[in-house]
Design a protein around this motif. Structure first.
Motif, PDB file in Angstrom:
ATOM      1  N   GLN A 139       4.321 -13.778  -9.293  1.00  0.00           N
ATOM      2  CA  GLN A 139       3.684 -13.758 -10.604  1.00  0.00           C
ATOM      3  C   GLN A 139       4.586 -13.026 -11.588  1.00  0.00           C
ATOM      4  N   PRO A 140       4.576 -13.450 -12.864  1.00  0.00           N
ATOM      5  CA  PRO A 140       5.437 -12.799 -13.856  1.00  0.00           C
ATOM      6  C   PRO A 140       4.992 -11.367 -14.140  1.00  0.00           C
ATOM      7  N   VAL A 141       5.991 -10.481 -14.279  1.00  0.00           N
ATOM      8  CA  VAL A 141       5.731  -9.094 -14.647  1.00  0.00           C
ATOM      9  C   VAL A 141       5.958  -8.904 -16.140  1.00  0.00           C
ATOM     10  N   ARG A 142       7.039  -9.534 -16.647  1.00  0.00           N
ATOM     11  CA  ARG A 142       7.372  -9.353 -18.051  1.00  0.00           C
ATOM     12  C   ARG A 142       8.292 -10.470 -18.500  1.00  0.00           C
ATOM     13  N   ILE A 143       8.145 -10.891 -19.753  1.00  0.00           N
ATOM     14  CA  ILE A 143       9.093 -11.803 -20.391  1.00  0.00           C
ATOM     15  C   ILE A 143       9.757 -11.018 -21.514  1.00  0.00           C
ATOM     16  N   LEU A 144      11.089 -10.905 -21.445  1.00  0.00           N
ATOM     17  CA  LEU A 144      11.835 -10.110 -22.418  1.00  0.00           C
ATOM     18  C   LEU A 144      12.631 -11.035 -23.335  1.00  0.00           C
ATOM     19  N   GLU A 145      12.716 -10.636 -24.602  1.00  0.00           N
ATOM     20  CA  GLU A 145      13.443 -11.426 -25.585  1.00  0.00           C
ATOM     21  C   GLU A 145      14.726 -10.702 -25.974  1.00  0.00           C
ATOM     22  N   SER A 146      15.861 -11.398 -25.823  1.00  0.00           N
ATOM     23  CA  SER A 146      17.149 -10.796 -26.136  1.00  0.00           C
ATOM     24  C   SER A 146      17.613 -11.215 -27.520  1.00  0.00           C
ATOM     25  N   TYR A 147      18.825 -10.720 -27.908  1.00  0.00           N
ATOM     26  CA  TYR A 147      19.369 -11.016 -29.217  1.00  0.00           C
ATOM     27  C   TYR A 147      20.381 -12.164 -29.178  1.00  0.00           C
ATOM     28  N   PHE A 148      20.407 -12.937 -28.105  1.00  0.00           N
ATOM     29  CA  PHE A 148      21.358 -14.037 -27.979  1.00  0.00           C
ATOM     30  C   PHE A 148      20.667 -15.194 -27.291  1.00  0.00           C
ATOM     31  N   ILE A 149      21.171 -16.400 -27.473  1.00  0.00           N
ATOM     32  CA  ILE A 149      20.460 -17.593 -27.011  1.00  0.00           C
ATOM     33  C   ILE A 149      20.551 -17.745 -25.499  1.00  0.00           C
ATOM     34  N   ASP A 150      21.761 -17.875 -24.947  1.00  0.00           N
ATOM     35  CA  ASP A 150      21.935 -18.031 -23.501  1.00  0.00           C
ATOM     36  C   ASP A 150      22.239 -16.674 -22.884  1.00  0.00           C
ATOM     37  N   VAL A 151      21.401 -16.244 -21.939  1.00  0.00           N
ATOM     38  CA  VAL A 151      21.572 -14.942 -21.293  1.00  0.00           C
ATOM     39  C   VAL A 151      22.461 -15.153 -20.066  1.00  0.00           C
ATOM     40  N   LEU A 152      23.724 -14.771 -20.182  1.00  0.00           N
ATOM     41  CA  LEU A 152      24.721 -15.087 -19.157  1.00  0.00           C
ATOM     42  C   LEU A 152      24.971 -13.944 -18.183  1.00  0.00           C
ATOM     43  N   GLY A 153      24.749 -12.704 -18.611  1.00  0.00           N
ATOM     44  CA  GLY A 153      24.948 -11.542 -17.752  1.00  0.00           C
ATOM     45  C   GLY A 153      23.647 -10.810 -17.543  1.00  0.00           C
ATOM     46  N   LEU A 154      23.436 -10.259 -16.328  1.00  0.00           N
ATOM     47  CA  LEU A 154      22.176  -9.594 -16.008  1.00  0.00           C
ATOM     48  C   LEU A 154      22.440  -8.550 -14.932  1.00  0.00           C
ATOM     49  N   ALA A 155      21.831  -7.336 -15.079  1.00  0.00           N
ATOM     50  CA  ALA A 155      22.056  -6.297 -14.073  1.00  0.00           C
ATOM     51  C   ALA A 155      20.981  -5.227 -14.164  1.00  0.00           C
ATOM     52  N   PHE A 156      20.464  -4.795 -12.985  1.00  0.00           N
ATOM     53  CA  PHE A 156      19.620  -3.612 -12.878  1.00  0.00           C
ATOM     54  C   PHE A 156      20.505  -2.399 -12.614  1.00  0.00           C
ATOM     55  N   SER A 157      20.119  -1.249 -13.160  1.00  0.00           N
ATOM     56  CA  SER A 157      20.804  -0.011 -12.810  1.00  0.00           C
ATOM     57  C   SER A 157      20.437   0.370 -11.378  1.00  0.00           C
ATOM     58  N   PRO A 158      21.262   1.185 -10.684  1.00  0.00           N
ATOM     59  CA  PRO A 158      21.000   1.507  -9.277  1.00  0.00           C
ATOM     60  C   PRO A 158      19.659   2.196  -9.030  1.00  0.00           C
ATOM     61  N   ASP A 159      19.170   2.950 -10.004  1.00  0.00           N
ATOM     62  CA  ASP A 159      17.865   3.600  -9.831  1.00  0.00           C
ATOM     63  C   ASP A 159      16.713   2.716 -10.283  1.00  0.00           C
ATOM     64  N   GLY A 160      17.026   1.510 -10.778  1.00  0.00           N
ATOM     65  CA  GLY A 160      15.999   0.564 -11.181  1.00  0.00           C
ATOM     66  C   GLY A 160      15.338   0.876 -12.499  1.00  0.00           C
ATOM     67  N   LYS A 161      15.819   1.884 -13.223  1.00  0.00           N
ATOM     68  CA  LYS A 161      15.146   2.286 -14.457  1.00  0.00           C
ATOM     69  C   LYS A 161      15.609   1.480 -15.671  1.00  0.00           C
ATOM     70  N   LEU A 162      16.746   0.793 -15.544  1.00  0.00           N
ATOM     71  CA  LEU A 162      17.281   0.041 -16.673  1.00  0.00           C
ATOM     72  C   LEU A 162      17.563  -1.394 -16.254  1.00  0.00           C
ATOM     73  N   LEU A 163      17.398  -2.315 -17.201  1.00  0.00           N
ATOM     74  CA  LEU A 163      17.790  -3.705 -17.025  1.00  0.00           C
ATOM     75  C   LEU A 163      18.650  -4.086 -18.216  1.00  0.00           C
ATOM     76  N   ALA A 164      19.862  -4.586 -17.949  1.00  0.00           N
ATOM     77  CA  ALA A 164      20.791  -4.955 -19.016  1.00  0.00           C
ATOM     78  C   ALA A 164      21.021  -6.455 -19.002  1.00  0.00           C
ATOM     79  N   ALA A 165      21.228  -7.022 -20.200  1.00  0.00           N
ATOM     80  CA  ALA A 165      21.491  -8.455 -20.338  1.00  0.00           C
ATOM     81  C   ALA A 165      22.519  -8.665 -21.433  1.00  0.00           C
ATOM     82  N   SER A 166      23.297  -9.744 -21.300  1.00  0.00           N
ATOM     83  CA  SER A 166      24.308 -10.068 -22.304  1.00  0.00           C
ATOM     84  C   SER A 166      24.405 -11.577 -22.437  1.00  0.00           C
ATOM     85  N   GLY A 167      25.098 -12.028 -23.501  1.00  0.00           N
ATOM     86  CA  GLY A 167      25.195 -13.463 -23.718  1.00  0.00           C
ATOM     87  C   GLY A 167      26.391 -13.835 -24.556  1.00  0.00           C
TER      88      GLY A 167
END
Length: 678
Positions: A350-378
């Protein structure tokens, strides 16, 4: 000497940089070459190869011709500490050929004289091995070449040896003959009894034995004692057990039985494949199956054995690009087009969250090792960072590149690494989100980034066809792991970091052992490899045509007896052998140079044809001697001269010891024809 040496002002200035890089990277030729190329571009050196040839020729003269150094310093200034660096990593290495081996020899028995194992061949030579606690290390061969087996015995590093009419004594460390006496006939045997050497001879129907001693370089004999002919023997046996290992003579060969192998190298064998029907952009092993990020279809969870779709992640989007697992929670994040990132509970799907980024195609994605951050790039200049608990955007990074195509957090969380479409890699400090460094090597988009589990290495993949290993602390290139003529699309590390999988557009999915970065498996398909993922006991490969292949990984126990032939010495077909780097270096009749370690395993080989061709390190430990493309090996009578970059300067060997002084060798090197060839 100086007539042909001239340097431009630009080259003189570059020589300062060259010396500094030599002092820092003389033992790491790949790094040396990499930084030389970068610095040459900055200095405007147009023909780097020619410039380096001139520098090398100049330094060779500087090293060899000490009396000319002051004169040479007027041509180019040389740092005072450079000769010491170069002599510590010599340039020319001569190997003195002190022994030759037969192409084959037959053995009738062996003697165990701790820690030595001895065997006499039918060519008249006695071979000697030393037991090191784990394996038998070949020491040397002693005696005189001829027809028929000699009789022999070992006491206190002295080999007592009898052939036709003479009894001789050789000192084992040097191999030199230190005493001899004429017997008139060949004795029947030599044997060690209660710490004394006895010589046996037959006189008609009876036999006698005499104690033989070496005193002050002379052989002395005790009184002859008659013994029954049946008791005449040299103590040879066809079998001996040492350190849990069995040595046996069979069919004229000396064989070491090491016992049954336990474990072995993992095997990669195709298990199944199935057609998903859509291009595969990413894969993740999840819940005993495979989570697939495809183009033109919602993400789906598949049974990894059958390919049957178990569930779909219902998100109204056309494309999914990357999948990342939360390091602590049972969540996965999936990047999409239409500037969205979806986060899912893997247990309930089940979905937990839908996040909206500042770019159309989200090409990069990564959780921080402690799980507190989620990063995205495009495709823009932004990297969006969210708090993975409150889902608030905590940072919008603006980096100096258009198109940020890959992301990875360092294992300690102190850095976020960002790969760009122009080939650059940015290090961002997560404490204050400042740009701390930029790496440049790739010539096209960085498609994937991974850290090794210890955080000391960064692995990058690019559309330029290269997978590169970086020192994460210094930012220096350690090696190019993989090269291809087409794009590299994805990387994956096994859970323990032991294997790296590479997916390329040339159709190959390649697996490397990370202990030595050697290729251990490759799977080539009809379509581009666009995704790879390790499961607990399998590797999944996704392709652009929608095919997913599953490769099983197993480590089967091998029960077969491992047998090694010691009697090869190991020098079948050799024309010259010398001790080198704790092993045995061999020049063969076929024009090859080979190196065996003390366990009798071949660790290095290279074909000689004036210059070295097809050089190959075969196993650990890697040969410290770097063989470069411009390596030359020249044979002159009893010497082999090897010019091997700045790894080696001058070592003249006499047997196992370095010879001093070296004037004879240096005089030989001054010969114009030899210098030119080297």
């Amino acid at each position: 000497m100086l007539a042909d040496l001239s340097f431009s002002d630009k080259e003189r200035e570059f020589f300062k940089t060259y010396q500094e890089l030599l002092k820092k990277y003389h033992d790491r030729p790949q790094k040396l070459r990499f930084f030389l190329e970068l610095k040459a571009l900055e200095a405007g050196i147009e023909d780097l190869e020619r410039t380096l040839e001139k520098f090398d020729e100049f330094l060779r003269r500087y090293l060899f011709f000490v009396s000319k150094r002051e004169e040479l310093k007027k041509v180019l200034p040389v740092d005072e500490d450079l000769p010491e660096v170069l002599q510590r990593y010599p340039y020319f290495v001569p190997y003195e050929v002190v022994r030759t081996y037969p192409s084959a020899a037959s053995y009738g028995g062996i003697k165990w004289r701790e820690p030595y194992l001895l065997a006499a061949g039918d060519d008249g030579l006695v071979r000697i091995w030393r037991f090191t606690g784990e394996n038998f290390e070949f020491v040397k061969e002693v005696g005189r070449k001829g027809d028929g087996r000699p009789v022999y015995e070992l006491k206190d590093d002295h080999l007592f040896y009898a052939d036709e009419e003479f009894l001789r004594v050789f000192y084992l460390p040097s191999g030199k003959e230190v005493a001899s006496v004429r017997l008139g006939q060949k004795p029947e045997a030599l044997d060690l009894e209660n710490g004394s050497v006895f010589l046996y001879r037959k006189l008609g129907p009876v036999a006698v034995r005499q104690e033989v001693s070496l005193e002050e370089g002379k052989l002395t004999f005790g009184p002859a004692e008659p013994v029954p002919p049946a008791e005449v023997g040299g103590g040879e046996t066809d079998m001996v057990a040492v350190g849990g290992k069995l040595v046996k003579v069979k069919d004229g060969k000396v064989l070491l039985f090491k016992g049954a192998k336990k474990g072995g190298r993992p095997k990669f064998e195709p298990v199944t494949s199935f057609d998903f029907g859509r291009p595969i952009n990413d894969l993740l092993a999840l819940k005993g199956g495979l989570l697939v990020a495809p183009s033109g279809h919602p993400p789906a969870l598949l049974d990894a054995r059958t390919g049957r779709v178990e569930a779909k992640l219902e998100v109204p989007l056309n494309h999914s690009y990357r999948i990342r697992k939360h390091p602590l929670r049972d969540w996965v994040a999936v990047s999409h087009d239409q500037n969205l990132v979806s986060v899912w509970d893997a247990a309930t799907l089940q979905p937990v969250r839908i996040l909206e980024s500042y770019f159309i195609d989200v090409l990069g994605l990564a959780f921080s090792p402690d799980g507190k951050l989620l990063a995205a790039s495009g495709e823009g200049r932004d990297v969006n960072v969210w708090n993975a608990e409150s889902w608030e955007m905590v940072k919008d990074l603006d980096l100096p590149a258009e198109g940020l195509t890959a992301l990875a957090f360092s294992p300690d969380g102190s850095f976020l690494v960002v790969g760009a479409s122009d080939g650059r890699i940015f290090f961002v400090r997560t404490s204050d989100w400042s740009l701390s460094g930029t790496l440049s090597f790739h010539r096209d988009a960085v498609s994937d980034l991974l850290f090794t589990p210890d955080g000391r290495r960064l692995i990058s993949a690019s559309w330029d066809g290269k997978v590169v290993l970086w020192d994460a602390e210094t930012g220096e290139v350690e090696r190019v792991i993989h090269e291809s003529g087409d794009r590299i699309w994805r990387l994956a590390l096994s859970e323990d970091g032991g294997f790296l999988a590479v997916a390329g557009w040339d159709g190959a999915a390649t697996v490397y052992d990370s202990s030595a970065w050697e290729k251990v498996a490759e799977f080539v398909g009809d379509s581009e490899a666009t995704a790879v993922a390790f499961g607990p006991d399998y590797l999944a490969i996704g392709r652009r045509n929608g095919t997913i292949e599953v490769v099983g990984i197993s480590t089967a126990e091998e029960g077969a007896q491992e047998v090694e032939e010691l009697s090869l010495c190991p020098a079948e077909g050799a024309v010259g052998v010398v001790s080198f780097e704790g092993g045995v270096l061999v020049l063969t009749e076929g024009g090859a140079i080979k190196l065996w370690n003390s366990a009798g395993e071949k660790v290095f080989s290279a074909l000689l044809a004036g210059r070295v061709e097809r050089a190959e390190n075969l196993r650990e430990p890697k040969v410290k001697l770097e063989v470069l493309p411009d390596t030359f090996i020249v044979q002159r009578e009893r010497y082999l001269y090897g010019a091997k970059g700045w790894q080696n300067f001058v070592r003249v060997l006499r047997g196992l010891e370095e010879a001093k002084p070296k004037e004879e060798f240096l005089k030989e090197v001054e010969k114009p024809d030899l210098l030119k060839e080297l």
